[in-house]
Design an enzyme around this catalytic site. Sequence first.
Site, PDB file in Angstrom:
ATOM      1  N   ARG A 103       1.033  -1.152   0.163  1.00  0.00           N
ATOM      2  CA  ARG A 103      -0.224  -0.007  -0.117  1.00  0.00           C
ATOM      3  C   ARG A 103       1.083   1.099  -0.202  1.00  0.00           C
ATOM      4  O   ARG A 103       1.916   1.137   1.003  1.00  0.00           O
ATOM      5  CB  ARG A 103      -0.807  -0.002   1.185  1.00  0.00           C
ATOM      6  CG  ARG A 103      -1.650   1.062   1.598  1.00  0.00           C
ATOM      7  CD  ARG A 103      -2.833   1.186   0.833  1.00  0.00           C
ATOM      8  NE  ARG A 103      -3.755   2.425   1.247  1.00  0.00           N
ATOM      9  CZ  ARG A 103      -3.923   3.436   1.101  1.00  0.00           C
ATOM     10  NH1 ARG A 103      -2.430   3.928   0.466  1.00  0.00           N
ATOM     11  NH2 ARG A 103      -4.670   4.408   1.219  1.00  0.00           N
ATOM     12  N   GLU A 134     -11.489   5.575  -4.437  1.00  0.00           N
ATOM     13  CA  GLU A 134     -11.975   4.039  -4.547  1.00  0.00           C
ATOM     14  C   GLU A 134     -12.640   3.725  -5.971  1.00  0.00           C
ATOM     15  O   GLU A 134     -13.139   4.725  -6.271  1.00  0.00           O
ATOM     16  CB  GLU A 134     -12.744   3.974  -3.161  1.00  0.00           C
ATOM     17  CG  GLU A 134     -12.005   4.469  -1.842  1.00  0.00           C
ATOM     18  CD  GLU A 134     -11.061   3.291  -1.521  1.00  0.00           C
ATOM     19  OE1 GLU A 134     -11.326   1.899  -2.022  1.00  0.00           O
ATOM     20  OE2 GLU A 134     -10.315   3.595  -0.628  1.00  0.00           O
ATOM     21  N   ARG A 192      -0.713  -5.527   5.066  1.00  0.00           N
ATOM     22  CA  ARG A 192       0.068  -4.930   3.877  1.00  0.00           C
ATOM     23  C   ARG A 192       1.195  -4.087   4.307  1.00  0.00           C
ATOM     24  O   ARG A 192       1.443  -3.411   5.322  1.00  0.00           O
ATOM     25  CB  ARG A 192      -0.923  -4.169   3.234  1.00  0.00           C
ATOM     26  CG  ARG A 192      -2.070  -4.773   2.709  1.00  0.00           C
ATOM     27  CD  ARG A 192      -2.988  -3.763   1.812  1.00  0.00           C
ATOM     28  NE  ARG A 192      -3.490  -2.829   2.977  1.00  0.00           N
ATOM     29  CZ  ARG A 192      -4.541  -1.917   2.463  1.00  0.00           C
ATOM     30  NH1 ARG A 192      -5.147  -2.001   1.446  1.00  0.00           N
ATOM     31  NH2 ARG A 192      -4.827  -1.039   3.505  1.00  0.00           N
TER      32      ARG A 192
END
Length: 154
Positions: free
Chosen positions: A47, A55, A89
Amino acid sequence: MKFSLVMMALLLVFSCKLKTLTGTVVRVADGDTFTLLVDGNRQVRVRLHGIDCPERGQPYSRVATGHLRTLLAKGNIRVTEMDTDRYGRTIGIVYASGVNVNESLLANGLAWHSSAFDRNPVWVELEALAREQRLGLWAERNPVAPWDWRKTRR
């Protein structure tokens, strides 16, 4: 006295060395998340640090994702690990063939700077310039930050 302070500072800097990953991109999930294949067969979800792209379903989401794909397709991917998020992540600053991917998304108006997670004044300025020039998502009349958009979807 000054010499010893300088030496202590240098030791601190070198002892806090950030971990770097290199590998091949195997999947781009969205404008700020992808999967990197490292060590031959280990997949790491990455990320991008300090930014938040639109989004899925938001204006410019596909453009941001396409921009990320294009940059990562250049190869020579290097990730400077900054942290790990609650989903496991790797949070990182990403370079593709020497280009800072995080900064490229900001400069092209395809991401918000996440000032809650990053205080980099250069990145603040990159977002401000993109807004001023009405680049990418800043061409929208009232762009909605992804973190606000996510709240309305819960």
